[in-house]
Design a protein around this motif. Structure first.
Motif, mmCIF file in Angstrom:
data_model
loop_
_atom_site.group_PDB
_atom_site.id
_atom_site.type_symbol
_atom_site.label_atom_id
_atom_site.label_comp_id
_atom_site.label_asym_id
_atom_site.label_seq_id
_atom_site.Cartn_x
_atom_site.Cartn_y
_atom_site.Cartn_z
ATOM 1 N N PHE A 151 60.861 -7.368 6.932
ATOM 2 C CA PHE A 151 60.439 -8.072 5.728
ATOM 3 C C PHE A 151 60.431 -9.582 5.934
ATOM 4 O O PHE A 151 61.304 -10.141 6.600
ATOM 5 N N GLN A 166 66.666 4.124 4.780
ATOM 6 C CA GLN A 166 67.119 2.809 5.230
ATOM 7 C C GLN A 166 67.936 2.142 4.130
ATOM 8 O O GLN A 166 67.767 2.429 2.946
ATOM 9 N N ASN A 169 60.267 3.020 13.003
ATOM 10 C CA ASN A 169 60.016 3.148 11.576
ATOM 11 C C ASN A 169 60.328 1.890 10.799
ATOM 12 O O ASN A 169 59.846 1.715 9.691
ATOM 13 N N GLU A 170 61.158 1.066 11.352
ATOM 14 C CA GLU A 170 61.676 -0.063 10.588
ATOM 15 C C GLU A 170 60.570 -1.017 10.206
ATOM 16 O O GLU A 170 59.684 -1.333 11.000
ATOM 17 N N GLN A 171 60.615 -1.450 8.946
ATOM 18 C CA GLN A 171 59.723 -2.495 8.479
ATOM 19 C C GLN A 171 60.501 -3.797 8.441
ATOM 20 O O GLN A 171 61.628 -3.839 7.972
ATOM 21 N N PRO A 177 52.026 3.395 13.346
ATOM 22 C CA PRO A 177 52.341 4.804 13.562
ATOM 23 C C PRO A 177 52.789 5.081 14.980
ATOM 24 O O PRO A 177 52.281 4.510 15.933
ATOM 25 N N GLY A 178 53.756 5.955 15.081
ATOM 26 C CA GLY A 178 54.242 6.354 16.396
ATOM 27 C C GLY A 178 55.280 5.425 16.968
ATOM 28 O O GLY A 178 55.895 5.736 17.969
ATOM 29 N N TYR A 237 69.055 -1.700 2.734
ATOM 30 C CA TYR A 237 68.748 -3.120 2.773
ATOM 31 C C TYR A 237 69.762 -3.864 1.918
ATOM 32 O O TYR A 237 70.322 -3.330 0.965
ATOM 33 N N LEU A 268 69.103 2.075 9.636
ATOM 34 C CA LEU A 268 68.138 3.155 9.431
ATOM 35 C C LEU A 268 68.747 4.438 9.962
ATOM 36 O O LEU A 268 69.314 4.440 11.064
ATOM 37 N N SER A 309 56.943 8.339 9.311
ATOM 38 C CA SER A 309 57.386 7.205 10.118
ATOM 39 C C SER A 309 56.542 5.962 9.895
ATOM 40 O O SER A 309 56.936 4.871 10.265
ATOM 41 N N TYR A 310 55.387 6.107 9.282
ATOM 42 C CA TYR A 310 54.525 4.939 9.072
ATOM 43 C C TYR A 310 54.196 4.748 7.605
ATOM 44 O O TYR A 310 53.261 4.073 7.241
#
Lengths: 114, 111
Positions: free
Chosen positions: A105, B33, A101-103, A97-98, B35, B48, B95-96
């Motif tokens: 993989f 986003q 945003n990108e995850q 958090p904070g 992919y 994104l 955002s999380y």
């Protein structure tokens, strides 16, 4: 740059067996997400952890459990495997958090249940 | 229900042409986003776009976001055979949050 590591990359199991999938997030990432992608399907969210605590839960069967350890790696435990569990399992990590945003993989673990 | 839904489901174009894929979502989002996934392989993050942005570029990729219509589009210009893959849009409500994927568009670029 370091990426998300998943092991094993491929796993073949029989019905009713158990499987454990491992995920090693990018260093300094404290959030881990697990996704399942069946053949021809889009990835579906299973479960996530932030700072070693479960942060969200999706369509994860009761036969599956997961946890995040003190070094932030995570394991997805799958019991009483069924044919329908055959899928690509992705782990993703993010700074939490904070942060961005990108995850990110991992390459995925391909589980085949025979 | 899926947060992201895409059309077309399959797209076949000639090399050099532009490819446009659309995505719609249902609730408010923090970001969207895109992919890419080669057949049965890993997910590659392309771009994104945040909810307060309308357009973003990255190389041959152009993404637009229309929050009033709850839709996004991905444009790949001057496509190449190597662009052949499945493309997924994915939304995050915060955002999380987890990423919620749409069904994907299968793009075939014919040499």
């Amino acid at each position: 740059a370091a990426g998300v590591i998943q092991s094993p990359r491929h796993l073949i199991k029989e019905k009713r067996e158990t499987a454990t999938l491992k995920c090693y997030p990018i260093p300094r990432h404290d959030t881990v997400y697990w996704y399942q992608q069946g053949p021809g399907q889009d990835p579906q969210f299973l479960i996530s952890f932030y700072e070693k605590m479960q942060s969200d839960k999706g369509s994860i069967p009761d036969r599956f459990s997961a946890q995040q350890f003190s070094d932030y790696h995570s394991e997805l435990n799958m019991s009483s495997l069924e044919l329908g569990d055959s899928a690509l399992y992705f782990c993703a990590s993010s700074p939490g958090p904070g942060a961005r945003n990108e995850q990110f993989f991992g390459p995925g673990t391909r589980l085949t249940v025979l | 229900s899926q947060q992201g839904e895409e059309d077309p489901q399959a797209l076949s174009i000639q090399e050099g042409e532009n490819a446009t894929m659309n995505c719609s979502y249902k609730t408010s989002i923090n970001n969207l986003q895109w992919y890419r996934q080669n057949s049965g392989r890993g997910l590659v993050h392309l771009i994104l776009i945040r909810s307060n942005e309308r357009e973003k570029h990255s190389g041959r990729l152009r993404v637009t976001l229309d929050t009033s219509k709850k839709s996004s589009s991905l444009l790949i210009t001057a496509s190449r055979a190597a662009d052949t893959a499945s493309y997924f849009c994915a939304a995050m409500k915060t955002s999380y949050d987890k990423v919620i994927f749409g069904p994907g568009t299968s793009l075939s670029v014919i040499p």
